[in-house]
Scaffold this motif. Sequence first.
Motif, PDB file in Angstrom:
ATOM      1  N   LEU A  39      17.914  63.576  30.241  1.00 24.81           N
ATOM      2  CA  LEU A  39      17.317  62.664  31.022  1.00 24.81           C
ATOM      3  C   LEU A  39      18.189  62.080  32.016  1.00 24.81           C
ATOM      4  O   LEU A  39      17.762  61.615  33.100  1.00 24.81           O
ATOM      5  CB  LEU A  39      16.398  61.806  30.505  1.00 24.81           C
ATOM      6  N   LEU A  58      19.201  63.760  37.003  1.00 19.38           N
ATOM      7  CA  LEU A  58      17.829  63.815  37.642  1.00 19.38           C
ATOM      8  C   LEU A  58      18.518  64.819  38.920  1.00 19.38           C
ATOM      9  O   LEU A  58      19.265  63.973  39.727  1.00 19.38           O
ATOM     10  CB  LEU A  58      17.596  62.420  38.015  1.00 19.38           C
ATOM     11  N   GLY A  59      17.969  65.900  39.074  1.00 21.44           N
ATOM     12  CA  GLY A  59      18.414  66.832  39.944  1.00 21.44           C
ATOM     13  C   GLY A  59      17.795  66.865  41.266  1.00 21.44           C
ATOM     14  O   GLY A  59      17.193  65.767  41.791  1.00 21.44           O
ATOM     15  N   SER A  81      14.865  64.483  45.226  1.00 15.89           N
ATOM     16  CA  SER A  81      15.287  64.358  43.806  1.00 15.89           C
ATOM     17  C   SER A  81      13.770  64.142  43.115  1.00 15.89           C
ATOM     18  O   SER A  81      12.894  63.719  43.680  1.00 15.89           O
ATOM     19  CB  SER A  81      16.101  63.042  43.593  1.00 15.89           C
ATOM     20  N   LEU A  82      14.114  64.553  41.850  1.00 13.08           N
ATOM     21  CA  LEU A  82      12.748  64.384  40.847  1.00 13.08           C
ATOM     22  C   LEU A  82      12.953  62.847  40.247  1.00 13.08           C
ATOM     23  O   LEU A  82      13.743  62.465  39.802  1.00 13.08           O
ATOM     24  CB  LEU A  82      12.878  65.404  39.923  1.00 13.08           C
ATOM     25  N   PRO A 112      12.241  60.221  37.184  1.00  9.92           N
ATOM     26  CA  PRO A 112      12.604  60.138  35.694  1.00  9.92           C
ATOM     27  C   PRO A 112      11.351  60.419  34.938  1.00  9.92           C
ATOM     28  O   PRO A 112      10.457  60.387  35.707  1.00  9.92           O
ATOM     29  CB  PRO A 112      12.932  58.821  35.543  1.00  9.92           C
ATOM     30  N   GLU A 155      10.571  71.422  33.454  1.00  3.09           N
ATOM     31  CA  GLU A 155      10.888  70.063  33.707  1.00  3.09           C
ATOM     32  C   GLU A 155      12.330  69.418  33.568  1.00  3.09           C
ATOM     33  O   GLU A 155      12.619  68.671  34.133  1.00  3.09           O
ATOM     34  CB  GLU A 155       9.877  69.032  33.155  1.00  3.09           C
ATOM     35  N   ARG A 191      15.752  69.212  36.368  1.00  2.00           N
ATOM     36  CA  ARG A 191      16.521  67.978  36.580  1.00  2.00           C
ATOM     37  C   ARG A 191      17.838  67.962  36.409  1.00  2.00           C
ATOM     38  O   ARG A 191      18.686  66.922  36.637  1.00  2.00           O
ATOM     39  CB  ARG A 191      15.615  67.094  35.773  1.00  2.00           C
ATOM     40  N   GLN A 246      21.821  68.315  37.205  1.00  2.00           N
ATOM     41  CA  GLN A 246      22.366  68.445  38.554  1.00  2.00           C
ATOM     42  C   GLN A 246      23.657  69.230  38.693  1.00  2.00           C
ATOM     43  O   GLN A 246      24.040  69.801  39.519  1.00  2.00           O
ATOM     44  CB  GLN A 246      23.136  66.775  38.848  1.00  2.00           C
ATOM     45  N   GLN A 273      19.497  77.579  39.054  1.00  2.00           N
ATOM     46  CA  GLN A 273      19.649  76.158  38.828  1.00  2.00           C
ATOM     47  C   GLN A 273      20.924  76.257  38.261  1.00  2.00           C
ATOM     48  O   GLN A 273      21.830  76.955  37.838  1.00  2.00           O
ATOM     49  CB  GLN A 273      18.609  75.564  38.088  1.00  2.00           C
TER      50      GLN A 273
END
Length: 305
Positions: A11, A14-15, A32-33, A35, A46, A50, A52, A126
């Motif tokens: 978590l 956060l990408g 950005s998405l 949390p 999901e 996220r 990075q 990604q």
Amino acid sequence: MTPMRLLVSVLFALGVSAGLAHAQDVRPAGFSLPPMVATPMTPAKELFGRVQRPNAGPDRSIGFYSNGCMSGGVALPLTGPTWQVMRPGRNRFYGRRRLIAMIQRVSKKVAAQTNWAGLLIGDMAQPRGGPMLGGHGSHQIGLDVDIWLRQMPAQEIPMAQRETIMSSMVVAQNRIDVNGYWTPDTLGAIKAVATDPEVERVLVNPAIKRAICRQATGDRSWLQKVRPNWGHDYHMHVRIGCGGEKSCRPQRDVVPGEGCGKELDYWFQRAILFPDPSPKKPSKAPPPFTVAKLPGECAAVLNAP
């Protein structure tokens, strides 16, 4: 480590990836998405969406193009002498080293053989591959890249414009042929890509395949790699092979021949071009596709530093 701890441990990542239904959807740079609280039932997209940064593991593709992940991926520089990455804010410009080398190699060839200054590069993978929040079913193991069918200008496109500028729709409104945005250089760019020895597939709209069948001259053996597929009106989806890597499941060999006969005619049947829009009865939503459903090593890739 329990599945819950594996999920929670990612978590921090956060990408800035994004994605809706199409490969050139507009997202602002730096999007950005938020949390989220992860559980064992959290969809894999999901979590991978996220992340990075790539992990520090070995350079590998794990699983299949539409069900896997990537270890040790690297980023394609956003600007090169013969390429420019589009939609950089989506954070989907990563791939295996072999993919990066192929993009650099074929973009140089396009610049030398056509009037294009190079290639505009769309989505790759990604940072650690895996399922995306939207836009692709594949692109999961670092061996896929979307290349726009729009001429790259000689000048560098400002980063802000790369988030909003659109590619060229080269398929006519009637869906059975190409339009005026299709040029000999478009054909030349596709040929330059398809003739690269590492490229196994080039997916294009059936109307584009039809134009290639009609216009290609000389040695046409490369047409075998160019396959018709919906949703590729303004870009070609280019895929390289596993290269014999045991952790990577290869795709089936292409059907022998140019693919310009009856197998292409199938795509232009009225029922295929314009399917019945009658609404179907709603079906029960499938259970979420979780990390546990990916190849076993993908949980470790997701959790790695």
